[in-house]
Design a protein around this motif. Structure first.
Motif, mmCIF file in Angstrom:
data_model
loop_
_atom_site.group_PDB
_atom_site.id
_atom_site.type_symbol
_atom_site.label_atom_id
_atom_site.label_comp_id
_atom_site.label_asym_id
_atom_site.label_seq_id
_atom_site.Cartn_x
_atom_site.Cartn_y
_atom_site.Cartn_z
ATOM 1 N N GLY A 279 -13.563 17.532 14.271
ATOM 2 C CA GLY A 279 -14.569 16.719 13.789
ATOM 3 C C GLY A 279 -15.353 15.928 14.948
ATOM 4 O O GLY A 279 -14.960 15.855 16.178
ATOM 5 N N ILE A 280 -16.248 15.158 14.595
ATOM 6 C CA ILE A 280 -17.205 14.335 15.531
ATOM 7 C C ILE A 280 -17.193 13.087 14.689
ATOM 8 O O ILE A 280 -17.383 12.641 13.647
ATOM 9 C CB ILE A 280 -18.680 14.883 15.524
ATOM 10 C CG1 ILE A 280 -18.514 16.278 16.562
ATOM 11 C CG2 ILE A 280 -19.390 13.987 16.262
ATOM 12 C CD1 ILE A 280 -19.881 16.911 16.412
ATOM 13 N N GLY A 281 -16.829 11.839 15.533
ATOM 14 C CA GLY A 281 -16.966 10.580 15.021
ATOM 15 C C GLY A 281 -17.770 9.684 15.880
ATOM 16 O O GLY A 281 -18.130 10.093 16.849
ATOM 17 N N LYS A 282 -18.120 8.447 15.215
ATOM 18 C CA LYS A 282 -18.720 7.418 15.815
ATOM 19 C C LYS A 282 -18.421 6.023 15.479
ATOM 20 O O LYS A 282 -18.338 5.791 14.163
ATOM 21 C CB LYS A 282 -20.164 7.714 15.477
ATOM 22 C CG LYS A 282 -21.326 6.442 16.174
ATOM 23 C CD LYS A 282 -22.696 6.777 15.891
ATOM 24 C CE LYS A 282 -23.437 5.470 16.135
ATOM 25 N NZ LYS A 282 -23.480 5.307 17.699
ATOM 26 N N PHE A 283 -17.964 5.233 16.479
ATOM 27 C CA PHE A 283 -17.783 3.958 16.112
ATOM 28 C C PHE A 283 -19.034 3.091 16.089
ATOM 29 O O PHE A 283 -19.849 3.419 16.935
ATOM 30 C CB PHE A 283 -16.782 3.398 17.108
ATOM 31 C CG PHE A 283 -15.174 3.778 16.773
ATOM 32 C CD1 PHE A 283 -14.667 3.455 15.537
ATOM 33 C CD2 PHE A 283 -14.691 4.651 17.856
ATOM 34 C CE1 PHE A 283 -13.405 3.786 15.361
ATOM 35 C CE2 PHE A 283 -13.407 5.107 17.568
ATOM 36 C CZ PHE A 283 -12.751 4.799 16.475
ATOM 37 N N TYR A 284 -19.140 1.998 15.358
ATOM 38 C CA TYR A 284 -20.001 0.878 15.656
ATOM 39 C C TYR A 284 -19.790 -0.411 15.017
ATOM 40 O O TYR A 284 -19.012 -0.374 13.989
ATOM 41 C CB TYR A 284 -21.444 1.555 15.026
ATOM 42 C CG TYR A 284 -21.456 1.583 13.362
ATOM 43 C CD1 TYR A 284 -22.013 0.322 12.581
ATOM 44 C CD2 TYR A 284 -21.309 2.646 12.787
ATOM 45 C CE1 TYR A 284 -22.095 0.424 11.358
ATOM 46 C CE2 TYR A 284 -20.919 2.740 11.367
ATOM 47 C CZ TYR A 284 -21.498 1.717 10.646
ATOM 48 O OH TYR A 284 -21.171 1.637 9.514
ATOM 49 N N LEU A 285 -20.502 -1.542 15.799
ATOM 50 C CA LEU A 285 -19.899 -2.765 15.088
ATOM 51 C C LEU A 285 -20.842 -3.012 14.021
ATOM 52 O O LEU A 285 -21.856 -3.101 13.880
ATOM 53 C CB LEU A 285 -20.050 -3.779 16.107
ATOM 54 C CG LEU A 285 -19.340 -3.677 17.478
ATOM 55 C CD1 LEU A 285 -19.610 -4.634 18.595
ATOM 56 C CD2 LEU A 285 -17.658 -4.225 16.872
ATOM 57 N N ASN A 286 -20.061 -3.908 12.936
ATOM 58 C CA ASN A 286 -20.877 -4.355 11.793
ATOM 59 C C ASN A 286 -21.182 -5.816 12.160
ATOM 60 O O ASN A 286 -21.086 -6.519 13.280
ATOM 61 C CB ASN A 286 -20.155 -4.199 10.467
ATOM 62 C CG ASN A 286 -18.597 -4.884 10.362
ATOM 63 O OD1 ASN A 286 -18.686 -5.900 11.174
ATOM 64 N ND2 ASN A 286 -18.006 -4.559 9.807
#
Length: 272
Positions: A113-120
């Motif tokens: 898979g391909i993932g992405k982190f981001y801050l809320n």
């Protein structure tokens, strides 16, 4: 004068926005670089217990094992700051209390898979991902069970050490082995995890709704107690009720309770 002030404020706000985005990106990249590329994915556990549908005994007591690993192939260097990953999860049902102690079923689940982190807005780390998954039990003839899916994953971190996860999928190439699988498995899974303030206790609830108008689906409730203050080892009590606990018997309703030891993966909660 007003135009000058407006231009200056626009440039200033633009620079702040660019700086904030860069700071967020740098924080996530640093987090990925400072964490192992090879790690635990889902819970790794050995738990044992009984079925609640009938009086306990060697015929309805078993052990349930899970091995789950993850390899992050890249850091956030792909387009849109995404990363490539591979996971492998194997779940086994072991009739350890019977005479020959056979494994009644083994389920194999690799994912790319391909993932992405981001801050809320709470400066906690959210995760989105998309992957291609295969799951099968390695048997042949009438006991063969397999399916494939394009899965979409979203994990939202909330204050007070709470996370909500949604995993939805589009199944394909499954009707030859188990054409009615979606009736019991459904098209999505939801998870709620809540940690205590000191992190020693965890409650986790996972549910699926089958693709039918009746009550087919499943509910898994799990309680954890961390053995030490600074490790990932837990004592755990798991209750599972519903369908599709194992692929071989996906159309049979189970109601079981098991207890044992769990190695949990680390959850990312990034504070700045």
């Amino acid at each position: 004068m007003k135009k000058t002030v407006l231009i200056v404020m626009t440039l200033l706000l633009g620079n702040i926005s660019i700086w904030a985005q860069s700071k967020t990106r740098d924080s996530i990249n640093n987090l990925l670089k400072n964490t192992p590329q090879f790690s635990i994915f889902k819970d790794n556990y050995f738990i044992t217990g009984v079925s609640l549908n009938e009086p306990s005994g060697s015929n309805n007591s078993d052990a349930k094992l899970q091995i789950s690993i993850k390899e992050r192939i890249t850091n956030a260097t792909l387009p849109f700051d995404t990363f490539l990953y591979f996971t492998y999860t194997q779940k086994l049902f072991w009739d350890v209390y019977s005479d020959s102690s056979p494994f009644s079923d083994s389920n194999y689940n690799p994912t790319l898979g391909i993932g992405k982190f981001y801050l809320n807005k709470h400066k906690l780390l959210n995760l989105v991902g998309i992957g291609i998954e295969h799951e099968s039990n390695g048997k042949d003839s009438i006991d063969s069970r397999s399916w494939n899916k394009l899965s979409f994953y979203y994990r939202m971190a909330l204050p007070a050490s709470t996370t909500i996860s949604i995993n939805a999928w589009i199944p394909f190439a499954y009707k030859s082995d188990n054409p009615d699988l979606m009736k019991y498995m459904g098209y999505f899974e939801a998870n709620l995890t809540k940690k205590s303030r000191n992190g020693r206790f965890i409650v986790e609830i996972t549910t699926k709704k089958g693709a039918s108008w009746d009550k087919k689906g499943s509910l898994q409730t799990q309680l954890y107690y961390r053995i030490g203050k600074r490790n990932n080892q837990y004592l755990s009590l798991q209750h599972y009720t519903g369908y599709a606990e194992s692929l071989l018997h996906y159309s049979e309703k189970t109601n079981s309770i098991r207890f044992g030891i769990v190695l949990r993966p680390s959850n990312f909660f990034l504070h700045e």
